[in-house]
Design a protein around this motif. Structure first.
Motif, PDB file in Angstrom:
ATOM      1  N   SER A 199      -3.336  22.433 -36.368  1.00  0.00           N
ATOM      2  CA  SER A 199      -4.304  21.347 -36.286  1.00  0.00           C
ATOM      3  C   SER A 199      -5.227  21.369 -37.515  1.00  0.00           C
ATOM      4  CB  SER A 199      -5.046  21.360 -34.959  1.00  0.00           C
ATOM      5  OG  SER A 199      -6.300  21.926 -35.062  1.00  0.00           O
ATOM      6  N   ALA A 200      -5.398  22.562 -38.119  1.00  0.00           N
ATOM      7  CA  ALA A 200      -6.140  22.624 -39.385  1.00  0.00           C
ATOM      8  C   ALA A 200      -5.349  21.888 -40.467  1.00  0.00           C
ATOM      9  CB  ALA A 200      -6.351  24.076 -39.799  1.00  0.00           C
ATOM     10  N   TYR A 201      -4.034  21.992 -40.364  1.00  0.00           N
ATOM     11  CA  TYR A 201      -3.147  21.407 -41.368  1.00  0.00           C
ATOM     12  C   TYR A 201      -3.114  19.878 -41.253  1.00  0.00           C
ATOM     13  CZ  TYR A 201       1.461  20.412 -43.438  1.00  0.00           C
ATOM     14  OH  TYR A 201       2.497  19.892 -44.153  1.00  0.00           O
ATOM     15  N   ILE A 202      -3.001  19.362 -40.028  1.00  0.00           N
ATOM     16  CA  ILE A 202      -2.937  17.898 -39.931  1.00  0.00           C
ATOM     17  C   ILE A 202      -4.300  17.266 -39.631  1.00  0.00           C
ATOM     18  CG2 ILE A 202      -0.515  17.903 -39.146  1.00  0.00           C
ATOM     19  CD1 ILE A 202      -1.590  16.972 -36.394  1.00  0.00           C
ATOM     20  N   GLY A 203      -5.262  18.074 -39.239  1.00  0.00           N
ATOM     21  CA  GLY A 203      -6.558  17.505 -38.848  1.00  0.00           C
ATOM     22  C   GLY A 203      -7.636  17.788 -39.884  1.00  0.00           C
ATOM     23  N   ASP A 204      -8.880  17.635 -39.452  1.00  0.00           N
ATOM     24  CA  ASP A 204     -10.010  17.861 -40.353  1.00  0.00           C
ATOM     25  C   ASP A 204     -10.704  19.153 -39.913  1.00  0.00           C
ATOM     26  OD1 ASP A 204     -12.289  17.812 -41.849  1.00  0.00           O
ATOM     27  OD2 ASP A 204     -12.737  15.690 -41.480  1.00  0.00           O
ATOM     28  N   ALA A 209     -14.817  22.693 -37.491  1.00  0.00           N
ATOM     29  CA  ALA A 209     -15.526  23.973 -37.511  1.00  0.00           C
ATOM     30  C   ALA A 209     -17.022  23.742 -37.656  1.00  0.00           C
ATOM     31  CB  ALA A 209     -15.002  24.844 -38.648  1.00  0.00           C
ATOM     32  N   SER A 210     -17.404  22.775 -38.462  1.00  0.00           N
ATOM     33  CA  SER A 210     -18.834  22.593 -38.642  1.00  0.00           C
ATOM     34  C   SER A 210     -19.452  22.015 -37.363  1.00  0.00           C
ATOM     35  CB  SER A 210     -19.110  21.754 -39.888  1.00  0.00           C
ATOM     36  OG  SER A 210     -19.733  20.547 -39.551  1.00  0.00           O
ATOM     37  N   PHE A 211     -18.701  21.205 -36.639  1.00  0.00           N
ATOM     38  CA  PHE A 211     -19.215  20.699 -35.363  1.00  0.00           C
ATOM     39  C   PHE A 211     -19.475  21.853 -34.387  1.00  0.00           C
ATOM     40  CE2 PHE A 211     -18.422  19.166 -30.990  1.00  0.00           C
ATOM     41  CZ  PHE A 211     -19.446  18.238 -30.904  1.00  0.00           C
ATOM     42  N   LEU A 212     -18.539  22.813 -34.368  1.00  0.00           N
ATOM     43  CA  LEU A 212     -18.673  23.916 -33.412  1.00  0.00           C
ATOM     44  C   LEU A 212     -19.703  24.961 -33.830  1.00  0.00           C
ATOM     45  CD1 LEU A 212     -15.059  24.789 -32.231  1.00  0.00           C
ATOM     46  CD2 LEU A 212     -16.944  23.940 -30.838  1.00  0.00           C
ATOM     47  N   PHE A 213     -19.837  25.148 -35.147  1.00  0.00           N
ATOM     48  CA  PHE A 213     -20.645  26.291 -35.575  1.00  0.00           C
ATOM     49  C   PHE A 213     -21.939  25.951 -36.301  1.00  0.00           C
ATOM     50  CE2 PHE A 213     -16.276  28.049 -35.328  1.00  0.00           C
ATOM     51  CZ  PHE A 213     -16.498  28.797 -34.183  1.00  0.00           C
ATOM     52  N   SER A 214     -22.139  24.668 -36.670  1.00  0.00           N
ATOM     53  CA  SER A 214     -23.403  24.460 -37.362  1.00  0.00           C
ATOM     54  C   SER A 214     -24.460  24.047 -36.352  1.00  0.00           C
ATOM     55  CB  SER A 214     -23.269  23.468 -38.511  1.00  0.00           C
ATOM     56  OG  SER A 214     -23.015  22.200 -37.987  1.00  0.00           O
ATOM     57  N   ILE A 278      -8.753  22.062 -31.098  1.00  0.00           N
ATOM     58  CA  ILE A 278      -8.965  20.704 -30.603  1.00  0.00           C
ATOM     59  C   ILE A 278      -9.819  19.837 -31.546  1.00  0.00           C
ATOM     60  CG2 ILE A 278     -10.152  19.408 -28.768  1.00  0.00           C
ATOM     61  CD1 ILE A 278      -8.990  21.444 -26.788  1.00  0.00           C
ATOM     62  N   PHE A 279     -10.941  20.373 -32.015  1.00  0.00           N
ATOM     63  CA  PHE A 279     -11.872  19.503 -32.749  1.00  0.00           C
ATOM     64  C   PHE A 279     -11.374  18.969 -34.099  1.00  0.00           C
ATOM     65  CE2 PHE A 279     -14.862  21.022 -29.532  1.00  0.00           C
ATOM     66  CZ  PHE A 279     -15.308  19.774 -29.097  1.00  0.00           C
ATOM     67  N   PRO A 280     -10.609  19.753 -34.876  1.00  0.00           N
ATOM     68  CA  PRO A 280     -10.097  19.164 -36.123  1.00  0.00           C
ATOM     69  C   PRO A 280      -9.279  17.896 -35.861  1.00  0.00           C
ATOM     70  CG  PRO A 280      -9.850  21.533 -36.183  1.00  0.00           C
ATOM     71  CD  PRO A 280     -10.306  21.188 -34.795  1.00  0.00           C
ATOM     72  N   ILE A 281      -8.580  17.864 -34.740  1.00  0.00           N
ATOM     73  CA  ILE A 281      -7.794  16.680 -34.395  1.00  0.00           C
ATOM     74  C   ILE A 281      -8.715  15.535 -33.977  1.00  0.00           C
ATOM     75  CG2 ILE A 281      -6.066  15.771 -32.766  1.00  0.00           C
ATOM     76  CD1 ILE A 281      -5.122  17.800 -34.837  1.00  0.00           C
ATOM     77  N   VAL A 282      -9.731  15.904 -33.180  1.00  0.00           N
ATOM     78  CA  VAL A 282     -10.676  14.894 -32.720  1.00  0.00           C
ATOM     79  C   VAL A 282     -11.303  14.169 -33.918  1.00  0.00           C
ATOM     80  CG1 VAL A 282     -12.890  14.581 -31.543  1.00  0.00           C
ATOM     81  CG2 VAL A 282     -11.165  16.105 -30.571  1.00  0.00           C
ATOM     82  N   GLU A 289     -13.412  10.669 -29.601  1.00  0.00           N
ATOM     83  CA  GLU A 289     -14.749  11.182 -29.899  1.00  0.00           C
ATOM     84  C   GLU A 289     -14.933  12.548 -29.247  1.00  0.00           C
ATOM     85  OE1 GLU A 289     -16.889   9.569 -31.809  1.00  0.00           O
ATOM     86  OE2 GLU A 289     -15.463   7.910 -32.026  1.00  0.00           O
ATOM     87  N   PRO A 290     -15.817  13.395 -29.832  1.00  0.00           N
ATOM     88  CA  PRO A 290     -16.090  14.689 -29.192  1.00  0.00           C
ATOM     89  C   PRO A 290     -16.652  14.508 -27.786  1.00  0.00           C
ATOM     90  CG  PRO A 290     -17.135  14.573 -31.357  1.00  0.00           C
ATOM     91  CD  PRO A 290     -16.541  13.221 -31.099  1.00  0.00           C
ATOM     92  N   THR A 291     -17.286  13.363 -27.541  1.00  0.00           N
ATOM     93  CA  THR A 291     -17.925  13.142 -26.244  1.00  0.00           C
ATOM     94  C   THR A 291     -16.968  12.544 -25.223  1.00  0.00           C
ATOM     95  OG1 THR A 291     -18.623  11.035 -27.145  1.00  0.00           O
ATOM     96  CG2 THR A 291     -20.250  12.791 -27.140  1.00  0.00           C
ATOM     97  N   GLU A 292     -15.694  12.711 -25.480  1.00  0.00           N
ATOM     98  CA  GLU A 292     -14.659  12.129 -24.635  1.00  0.00           C
ATOM     99  C   GLU A 292     -14.783  12.542 -23.152  1.00  0.00           C
ATOM    100  OE1 GLU A 292     -12.328   9.984 -26.113  1.00  0.00           O
ATOM    101  OE2 GLU A 292     -12.070   9.591 -23.973  1.00  0.00           O
TER     102      GLU A 292
END
Ligand code: TRP
Length: 459
Positions: A199-204, A209-214, A278-282, A289-292
Motif C-alpha cells: 500500500s506504500a507502493y501504490i498509495g500515499d 504516516a503523517s496522519f497517524l503520527f503527526s 490502510i491510510f496510504p490507500i485512503v 475519507e479517513p472519517t469513513e
C-alpha cells in the motif's frame, strides 16, 4: 467457604510462549485491524494515536499485569478466581461485582463482534469470486453499502461466525487456541506487513504516516480521550476477565509484568501496521475519507487487492486471517459467561454454550439492523443500537472494570499474595508497577471517564 471440586485440575499452558500467544490471540482481533484505524480516522489521527499509546502504557500494561495476577492467584474461571482471592484476602464480597460486570461486558461485545466478523467472512467469498479486481474507491464503497443493506447475508455470516466460536468452546479451548495462535498470529503479521509495503507502493505513504503520527494539539478532545481510553481496554482484552481466565493457566515460573509488556507491544504493533496498510490507500483514493467510519477497512483494502498481482489470493487470505484473528478473540469473550453458567448453575457445557450464543445472536440482530432498517433510529442518546452497545462496553463497562481491578489489586488484595505472584519481577519493576497501579491508573481512568461522560450527557 469456597467449594472447588477436588478432582478438577486446572490446566496450565505448556510454556510462557503459549501464554503470550494465547493472550495475543485474544488481544489481536477486529479491534486492531478494523476498529483502531476507523476510530483513529474519525478522531483526527495523530492526537488519538498518541493518547491511545499513552493509555496503553500507563493503564493497559499495569492493569493487564493485575488481571494476569488475579487469574494466576485464583487458578480458576474469573468468577471463581475472584471469589477465592476475596476470601483469601478477607475482603467484602462486593468486589465480586467486577467479575459479573465482566461477564456482561463480554457477552455484549460478543453480540456485535460476531456481526462485524461476519463482514470479513463475506469478503473472503467476494475475494475468491474475483470481486475486487480493478475496484476503485467509489465501487468499493457501493459494494460495502450493498452488503450493509443485505440483512439476510449479514445474519447468515453472523450465524456462521457464532457457530464456529461455539464449536471451539464446546471442545475446550486449550489445544485449539494453542495450535491456532502459534501458526496464525505470525502469518497475520507477515501478511499485514506485505500489505503495508504494497500500500506504500501504490498509495500515499507519506500522507498516511503523517496522519497517524503527526500530532496537532488542537486535535486533542475529551471525546477522543474517552475513545482512546476505551480502545486501550478493548484492544488489550482488559476489564472483563478474559485475560484473567488466560492468566489462570499461566505457569508459575513466569514474570507477569514482562509478559504483559510483550503482549501489549505485539498488540500495538499489529494495530499500527494495520493503520499503515490502510491510510496510504485512503489518501491516494478519491472518494474515501479517513472519517469513513466502520466501513474504512472494508472499503480501502479491497482497492489494494484489486490492484496488486495475485490480489485474489492475497485478498482471500487477508480476510480469512482477519476472521481467524476475530475468532481467537471471541473465544475469550464467550468463555467466561459459559464457565459461569457451568460452575454456578451446573449447566451442561453444551447447553450453556448454546444458551449464551443464541442470546448473543438475538442481541446481535439489533446491530445488524443498525446498519440498514434502524440506521436512522437513534433513541440511545443519539446513537444507533450498534453504537450504543459499543459505547456501553468499550467506553463504560471495560474502563470501570479496569478501574476496580486496579483499585482492588492496588489497595485491597493481600499484599503478600500480590508480592508472591510477582516474585520473579525485580523489586524496581515491582515498585514501579505497584505505584502506577495504585496512584496513576485509577486516577487517569476516573478522570477521563467522568469528564467524558459528563461531556456526553450533560454537555
Ligand atoms: N481484544 C479484542 C480485539 O481487539 C477483542 C476482545 C477479545 C476483547 N476479548 C476481549 C475486548 C475482552 C474486551 C474484553 O479485537
Amino acid at each position: 467457604m469456597v467449594r472447588v471440586p477436588r478432582i478438577y485440575k486446572h490446566a496450565i499452558w505448556g510454556s510462557r510462549t503459549t501464554f503470550i500467544l494465547a493472550a495475543t490471540g485474544s488481544a489481536v482481533g477486529l479491534g486492531n485491524i478494523w476498529k483502531f484505524p476507523y476510530i483513529a480516522g474519525e478522531n483526527g489521527g495523530g492526537a488519538f494515536v498518541l493518547m491511545y499509546v499513552f493509555f496503553v502504557c500507563l493503564i493497559g500494561i499495569p492493569i493487564m499485569a493485575a488481571e494476569i495476577l488475579l487469574g494466576r492467584r485464583g487458578r480458576a474461571n474469573p468468577i471463581t478466581a475472584m471469589k477465592k482471592i476475596i476470601h483469601e484476602s478477607g475482603n467484602s464480597s462486593i468486589w465480586r461485582l467486577i467479575s459479573w460486570a465482566g461477564v456482561l461486558a463480554g457477552f455484549l461485545i460478543l453480540s456485535y463482534y460476531s456481526v462485524i466478523a461476519g463482514w470479513a467472512l463475506e469478503y473472503v467469498s467476494t475475494a475468491l469470486q474475483g470481486g475486487f479486481t480493478d475496484l476503485d474507491g467509489g465501487a468499493a464503497k457501493i459494494a460495502f453499502n450493498n452488503l450493509l443493506a443485505d440483512k439476510a447475508t449479514l445474519v447468515k455470516w453472523q450465524t456462521v461466525f457464532l457457530a464456529i466460536t461455539t464449536l471451539v468452546i464446546i471442545f475446550g479451548v486449550n489445544k485449539g487456541i494453542e495450535v491456532a495462535v502459534r501458526i496464525l498470529m505470525p502469518l497475520l503479521f507477515i501478511l499485514l506487513i506485505t500489505l503495508m509495503v504494497y500500500s506504500a507502493y501504490i498509495g500515499d505513504f507519506a500522507a498516511g504516516a503523517s496522519f497517524l503520527f503527526s500530532f496537532r494539539f488542537s486535535d486533542l478532545s475529551f471525546q477522543g480521550a474517552a475513545l482512546a481510553l476505551g480502545h486501550a481496554f478493548f484492544t488489550l482484552s482488559l476489564g472483563m476477565g478474559a485475560i484473567m481466565a488466560y492468566g489462570s493457566y499461566m505457569p508459575h515460573k513466569t514474570s507477569i509484568i514482562k509478559t504483559a509488556f510483550i503482549v501489549a507491544l505485539l498488540d500495538t504493533l499489529v494495530a499500527l501496521v494495520a493503520g499503515l496498510a490502510i491510510f496510504p490507500i485512503v489518501f491516494a483514493t478519491p472518494g474515501i475519507e479517513p472519517t469513513e467510519g466502520p466501513g474504512l477497512m472494508f472499503i480501502s483494502l479491497p482497492v489494494v487487492f484489486g490492484a496488486m498481482p495475485f490480489g485474489l489470493i492475497f485478498g482471500a487470505a487477508f480476510f480469512t486471517l482477519v476472521t481467524l484473528a476475530a475468532w481467537s478473540s471471541t473465544i475469550s469473550l464467550l468463555e467466561p459467561a459459559v464457565a459461569y453458567l457451568v460452575e454456578r448453575f451446573h449447566f451442561h457445557r453444551l447447553s450453556a454454550n448454546l444458551l449464551i450464543a443464541s442470546m448473543a445472536w438475538l442481541l446481535g440482530l439489533g446491530s445488524v439492523m443498525s446498519f440498514n432498517d434502524w440506521a436512522d433510529f437513534k433513541p440511545f442518546f443519539g446513537m444507533t443500537f450498534f453504537e450504543f452497545i459499543d459505547f456501553i462496553t468499550a467506553s463504560v463497562l471495560l474502563p470501570l472494570g479496569g478501574l476496580f481491578i486496579a483499585i482492588y489489586v492496588g489497595w485491597f488484595m493481600s499484599l503478600k499474595a500480590v508480592r508472591k505472584e510477582l516474585s520473579l519481577d525485580s523489586s524496581v519493576l515491582f515498585k514501579t508497577w505497584f505505584n502506577v497501579l495504585r496512584y496513576v491508573s485509577p486516577v487517569l481512568v476516573l478522570a477521563v471517564l467522568v469528564v467524558s461522560l459528563y461531556g456526553k450527557f450533560a454537555g
